[in-house]
Every structure is written in structure tokens, then in C-alpha cells.
Scaffold this motif. Sequence first.
Motif, PDB file in Angstrom:
ATOM      1  N   UNK A  31       0.848  -1.190   0.000  1.00  0.00           N
ATOM      2  CA  UNK A  31       0.000   0.000   0.000  1.00  0.00           C
ATOM      3  C   UNK A  31       0.878   1.233   0.000  1.00  0.00           C
ATOM      4  N   UNK A 110      -0.361   6.136   6.317  1.00  0.00           N
ATOM      5  CA  UNK A 110      -1.667   5.490   6.422  1.00  0.00           C
ATOM      6  C   UNK A 110      -1.491   3.987   6.562  1.00  0.00           C
ATOM      7  N   UNK A 111      -0.434   3.446   5.984  1.00  0.00           N
ATOM      8  CA  UNK A 111      -0.260   1.996   6.002  1.00  0.00           C
ATOM      9  C   UNK A 111       1.226   1.631   5.862  1.00  0.00           C
ATOM     10  N   UNK A 334     -10.573   5.085  17.340  1.00  0.00           N
ATOM     11  CA  UNK A 334     -11.004   3.812  16.766  1.00  0.00           C
ATOM     12  C   UNK A 334      -9.887   3.322  15.843  1.00  0.00           C
ATOM     13  N   UNK A 335      -8.855   2.715  16.428  1.00  0.00           N
ATOM     14  CA  UNK A 335      -7.753   2.239  15.591  1.00  0.00           C
ATOM     15  C   UNK A 335      -8.180   0.994  14.819  1.00  0.00           C
ATOM     16  N   UNK A 336      -7.464   0.662  13.739  1.00  0.00           N
ATOM     17  CA  UNK A 336      -7.788  -0.573  13.030  1.00  0.00           C
ATOM     18  C   UNK A 336      -7.597  -1.792  13.925  1.00  0.00           C
ATOM     19  N   UNK A 337      -8.344  -2.837  13.662  1.00  0.00           N
ATOM     20  CA  UNK A 337      -8.271  -4.058  14.475  1.00  0.00           C
ATOM     21  C   UNK A 337      -8.352  -5.284  13.574  1.00  0.00           C
ATOM     22  N   UNK A 339      -9.994  -8.485  12.017  1.00  0.00           N
ATOM     23  CA  UNK A 339     -11.409  -8.719  11.687  1.00  0.00           C
ATOM     24  C   UNK A 339     -12.021  -9.813  12.575  1.00  0.00           C
ATOM     25  N   UNK A 443      -3.019  -7.837   4.300  1.00  0.00           N
ATOM     26  CA  UNK A 443      -3.117  -6.406   4.573  1.00  0.00           C
ATOM     27  C   UNK A 443      -3.330  -5.560   3.317  1.00  0.00           C
ATOM     28  N   UNK A 444      -2.680  -5.959   2.232  1.00  0.00           N
ATOM     29  CA  UNK A 444      -2.719  -5.148   1.018  1.00  0.00           C
ATOM     30  C   UNK A 444      -3.976  -5.415   0.182  1.00  0.00           C
TER      31      UNK A 444
ATOM     32  N   UNK B  10     -17.002   3.051   9.887  1.00  0.00           N
ATOM     33  CA  UNK B  10     -16.072   2.074  10.425  1.00  0.00           C
ATOM     34  C   UNK B  10     -15.641   1.173   9.272  1.00  0.00           C
ATOM     35  N   UNK B  40      -5.836  -0.282   2.472  1.00  0.00           N
ATOM     36  CA  UNK B  40      -4.759  -0.784   3.326  1.00  0.00           C
ATOM     37  C   UNK B  40      -5.153  -0.947   4.776  1.00  0.00           C
ATOM     38  N   UNK B  41      -4.177  -0.739   5.652  1.00  0.00           N
ATOM     39  CA  UNK B  41      -4.350  -1.070   7.064  1.00  0.00           C
ATOM     40  C   UNK B  41      -5.543  -0.355   7.694  1.00  0.00           C
ATOM     41  N   UNK B  42      -5.735   0.909   7.332  1.00  0.00           N
ATOM     42  CA  UNK B  42      -6.777   1.711   7.961  1.00  0.00           C
ATOM     43  C   UNK B  42      -8.167   1.116   7.764  1.00  0.00           C
ATOM     44  N   UNK B  44      -9.124  -1.878   8.224  1.00  0.00           N
ATOM     45  CA  UNK B  44      -9.446  -3.009   9.097  1.00  0.00           C
ATOM     46  C   UNK B  44     -10.175  -2.583  10.373  1.00  0.00           C
ATOM     47  N   UNK B  45     -11.461  -2.289  10.235  1.00  0.00           N
ATOM     48  CA  UNK B  45     -12.272  -1.984  11.414  1.00  0.00           C
ATOM     49  C   UNK B  45     -11.957  -0.654  12.061  1.00  0.00           C
ATOM     50  N   UNK B  46     -11.091   0.148  11.445  1.00  0.00           N
ATOM     51  CA  UNK B  46     -10.751   1.445  12.016  1.00  0.00           C
ATOM     52  C   UNK B  46     -11.719   2.523  11.555  1.00  0.00           C
TER      53      UNK B  46
END
Lengths: 579, 189
Positions: A31, A110-111, A334-337, A339, A443-444, B10, B40-42, B44-46
Motif C-alpha cells: 500500500x 496510512x499503512x 477507533x484504531x484498526x483491528x 477482523x 493487509x494489502x 467504520x 490498506x491497514x486503515x 481493518x475496522x478502524x
Amino acid sequence: MSKKTIMLGNEAIARGAYEAGVKLSSAYPGTPSTEISEYLAKYDEIYTEWAPNEKVAAEVAIGASISGVRSLACMKHVGLNVASDPLYTFSYIGVNGGSVFVVADDPGMASSQNEQDTRMIGRASHVPVLEPSDSQEAKDFMVYAYELSEKYDTPVILRTTTKLAHSQSAVELCERKEVSDKEYSRQVSKYVMMPASAIGRHLVVEQREKDMAKDAYNFPINKMEINDTKIGFITCGIAYQYVKEVCPNASVLKLGLVNPLSKELIESFINQVETVYVFEELEPVIEEQVRAWGFDVKGKELFTRQGEYSANLLRRVLFGKDEACFDKLDAPARPPILCPGCPHRSTFSVLNKLKIHASGDIGCYTLGAVAPLGVVDTTICMGASISALHGMEKARGKDYIKNWVAVIGDSTFLHTGINSLINMVYNKSTATVMILDNRTTGMTGHQEHAATGKTLKGEETYAIDLAELCRAIGVPSVITVNAFDVKELEKTIKESVASDTLTVIISKAPCVLIKGQKFPNYCKAEPEKCKKCGMCLRIGCPAITKNEDGTIKIDATMCNGCGLCRNYCKFNAIETVER
Amino acid sequence: MTKNIMIVGVGGQGTLLTSRIIGKVALDAGHDVKISEVHGMAQRGGSVVTFVRYGDKVCEPVVEEGQADVIIAFERLEAQRYAHFLKKDGALIVNDCRIDPMTVVIGAKEYPENIIENLKKNHKVYTIDGQKIAIELGNSKVLNSVVLGFAASSIGFSKEEWLKVVEATVPPKTIEINKKAFVCGFEAK
């Protein structure tokens, strides 16, 4: 005949490669560069592949160029670090068929794990760098990059950033221009970079860069707009859009070629404008050169080196205020988590229970660093989980790592983890390495890799068996466990970290986001049995939340029925039911 | 005059598709359009935000603080997080649902009380229970179309212009139910 359509920056780059007559592309996902290859794969005229890493991708593109066709390699900024070994020498060799490396930087991260500026690598390797500012330019600059590459006998970097790669804007399409393959002729002084040739080529590289800097005065990708001569901006890429947004009447020198720079052009601009700002994201690459030539400009003393720029940032510096009319309200982050149903969660829940530290790597599983799982202690770069753990063992002795494992994904393992594992075998490691094999590059956005059995074009191919690969290089103990079998995982991990035998545990289960899977079950909470102990909440599944009375509830639409929460409930308050 | 739309929610709620539909409607109507997405990463549920800007000529691809004509929030807390991006008279469309972030689930933070009431003090707020309507229609996955339909009347363009793009964008098997969901949302306001 031309047609106007709206395109993602990355789609426009792929289209540009197509129109330029490119015949081969190789890449590793990253990414914000990944979609370029996915769009390229749709063109039958272009051979497109996923390579195991960016160094391989770059070398594939170099080989194709030497053989006489236009070639492409795509990567993110940190991918260029992996590919920089071939890049620096490719600069000396030059091209036969034109060759471009598209490199996507990620200001604001961002990633990504760092914020490096690819223009610096362009300078260091003496490779020209082009930077577009919207999708139309992304496409047009690609075509132009191939012309420059062949005219000046050099590889070219097309640099993008996240905002360009992942924004859509209008593009006018053209037809593909078929380019005939160039003849190859054996030229040791050009293609064999041993000292005798390289000494000669270094002179060529230096002259080439000087010639290009001189000619750049007339390159159409550099644009001088003289308007109000009181204020002017030297800018490039997406930052140009912010300048146009805030100061539509200012004079602007928009550089499409950001390395090398045309001194003549910049001098001419500065001579026509009273106050000149250099407005560039990340490092002061343009500014430092302009200052070194003795020109007085404003730059990084006003504008940060960090993150993405914006029109409001420019407004704040120029006018002392931006356009906001309300205060920002406080809101819990609300950070990424991971799934719901993610197999990594299951593996991490066991490591968490056993209080084991994980030397981490690059992928979704980096999210195992945060609460409530909190098992990942380090993340450096692709493949580093294994080598860093080895460093710990050799520095502090084998007992020091009895509560450590390395965790690495299947795609990342094939990228560069394998080299680190060879080092462990060779240098008598006793460590435990866990390959979190979710059958994809997660992730990508779920790309195939050398162990999935499918190519980028969707064709069937040989799938490398990770367990057999580890055995073949001499790992004495290789154990494959279902990632959701927490009892078996716990037993295997405990035994492995306690033993003095190098062990690879392959914790295997597919990523829930791989298309075509069905999830016939979901988990249902039974509030009357729930004792509010909170054990199920400790796995950090977003489908599980609390009712007002403190008992738990599970969102049936989010839940994929993996049953991990049920494993941790001592009171049978969670059951798996059919949808 | 450029119109600025933000879609917040979300990761996984389908904000990307929503922004692409809005962008396509504006493009078909003859506007210059830019859309900015999150990959990308963002994802994932963020917390995720996408932008659509359209007008005669659009420069930057993002909407900034103080510029949003319309914010479509797929979740209450996300509405609160981005409300300060609104213009003075901007409209805030909220899908009235609560998704606890992990910080709340593990007890490190409280989910704010009375979000809608508080936002109404400064902003024009319109709420809809998209989930409820989607379930009544028989498919919880058409939530996006309900919310988009509800927001559409604040954005502009005719119902027919919207439905044409919805039809061309959603998976073929779900065209009818998505169109129905859009109309339900459109007529709810």
C-alpha cells in the motif's frame, strides 16, 4: 478518438503503461501501490506477475529491458529499499527497452512503518524522478517516462504518494502505442558491471544527469504559470493541488521532473517573482538544491517535513488561520483491528495466555501489538521478525528467548523471511518461528503469492509447500497446526519454546476476507449463563460487546462463527448456531 | 462552486462504494469530480473517511475542516469525530447505530452519551435507522443504499439520476433490493 473517464491514480498509472506499449510488469504488493498491478493484469497485452519481493520484481523488469521490451516494476517506498541494490546498478547499465519503476510514498503513514522520501533515492542513484499531481498526469507521465528512459538510456522512477494513488479524477484515454522490440546486442561495457565497465559507465551517468538537467528547461512536464508576481510557489505532485486551491492567482512553477532539477528554469521563475515558497511534502529535496544555488526561498522553516500536506495547512501558514468553523469534539479513538474470525486472533490469544513475546513483522498481524492481545513487541521491516529474534538469542543466550517467538505471515515469509530462517538453520538457532499462514497477502487486499497456487492473472500454478520448504533448508522440527485449535496450539508452542530445537510452527487457517468463503454459523451469547467474567472480551473481537447489565452480546452480522470466544468461556454462555 | 461531501464510518461498512456512487452521479451530471479513498491497514475496522468533491474545476481531492456541505456518517461516534469538518450550515446525515471501538470494549474509554442531541446544538442533523429498514427489506447488507438514499436529498440530483448509478454499481443479483432500499431512504426524509 479519445474518451474521458474517472480513474483511481493507480488505475491511471496502469493505463499509462498500457498506452506506452509496456509488455512486462513485475511487483510485490504494498500500500499504496498494489492496485497498479491488479489493473495491469486486466490487459492481455501485458505480462503481469507478483514476484516474491521487490528486488526480484526489479530484476525481472531489468532483464526484460535488456531483452529489448518496455518494462515496469511497481512497489511502495519501503519496497524500493529492498530493490535499491538492482536500482543503483541499473542506473549505470541504462536500458535497452525503456524501463520505469513506479514507487509509491506514504506521507502520513496510512499503512507504512516509515515516511521516507523516494526523491532522495532518485538523487542518490542518479535516476530521474517524475511526479504527477492527478490521475490524468499519472497516465501521461507514464507515457513520457518511457520516452525519457529510451532517449537518455536510463531507468526512470515515477513517484506517487498515497493521495494521488488512492484518489480518483478525470482521465482522457488514448490508444495503445505498440512499440517494436529493440534488438539486443552483446555489450560487455554496458551490461556487465564489473569495475572496468562501471568506471566508464559512472562517467556516462554523470553526463546523462547533466544533459537531462539542461534539457529539462523545455520538458512539457515542467509547467511555469506566471500570474501575480508578488507571491510564487515551486511545488510538485499533490502539493500543487493545495497551492491552486488556496492561491489560484499566485505564480507557480510546477515541477513534473523532480530529479534532476533544471537550474535555468528555477532561476527564471525566481527572477520573476518577489517571494518564493517551496511547497513540497516530506523532505526539502527541491528546497535544499535551490538554496545551494544561492537563491533565497522560504520552505521547511514554515512547512513541516511530516505527514500529508493540505490546503488548510497552507492557509494557516500564509493567513494565520484555516477554514474551520467548529472545534473538534473529543471522540474515543477507533484504531484498526483484526477482523472478526481472523485466524491471527486465535494464535495471539494463545501467546497472550502463555505470556510469550512476539518478534513481529509486516502485515495485518502487526495489529497484535495493541490491547487487548498485546503480544507483538517489535515491528521493523519485511522478514525482520526471524532475524531479530535470532539476534536476541545470539546476544543473550538461548534461555533469553524461552518466552519469545517470531511471528510472520505466509507472504512475508516468502518475501524475505526465508533468508532469515536459513540464517537460523546455519547458525544453530534454538528459536521458535511461527508462520501465520492465512493463504494470502492480507493487509494489502488479498493478493496471490508463491504458496497459493494462483498467479496474478488468475492462472493455476505450483503452490510452494511452506512446511516442505522449511524442512528442505534443514529446520529440524516443522509442525502444522490449525490456527483455531487453541489446545493444540498451546501445547505445541509450550513444548517448542521450552526445547532447544529450532522449530517452525505453521499456524494455518484462511483469512476470512478471501472471496468465495461461506460462513454458515455464528456465535450466540446466552446472557442468562454469562457470569460477566470478561474472558471472551480479552480476545479483542469487534463482534463482542457488553449489554448494559454487563453481560455480553455478539453481533450476528459481524460474527463469522470462528468459535474462538466459545473456547474461552468457562460457563458455556456462548454457543455456535446455524444462520 | 465546489460541493464537498464526506463519508465517514467504520472500516468494512462500505464507505468506499458509497463515495464511488456519489462521484459517478456527479460525473454523469457533467461535473469535474475528485474522490479520495482509504485502502490498506486503515480499512481493518478502524475509523475511515472518504471524500467526494465536484464542481466546475476541482483541485485538491480531500475535504478539509470547515468545508463539508454534507457529511454522511454510518455510525454515531464517527459523526462526532468528524462533525467539525462541516461548513456553518452543512448537513450531517447519521445512520443511528453504535459500534463500540476496541478502546470502549476493553473499558479504557467511555462511549459518549447523547451524541445526536449534542450535535444538534451546532448542526443540522438528520438521523435514520438504516439497519432497521434494511432488515425490514429482508437484507441487512442494503444498509448502505438506505443511508445513501436518505442522504441523496441533501446532496441534490434527481431520484432517477441516483437510481441509474446504483443499478450500474451494485452486484447484478442485488439490483432490485438495492434500488428499493435507496427509495426507502430517499423517501424517509
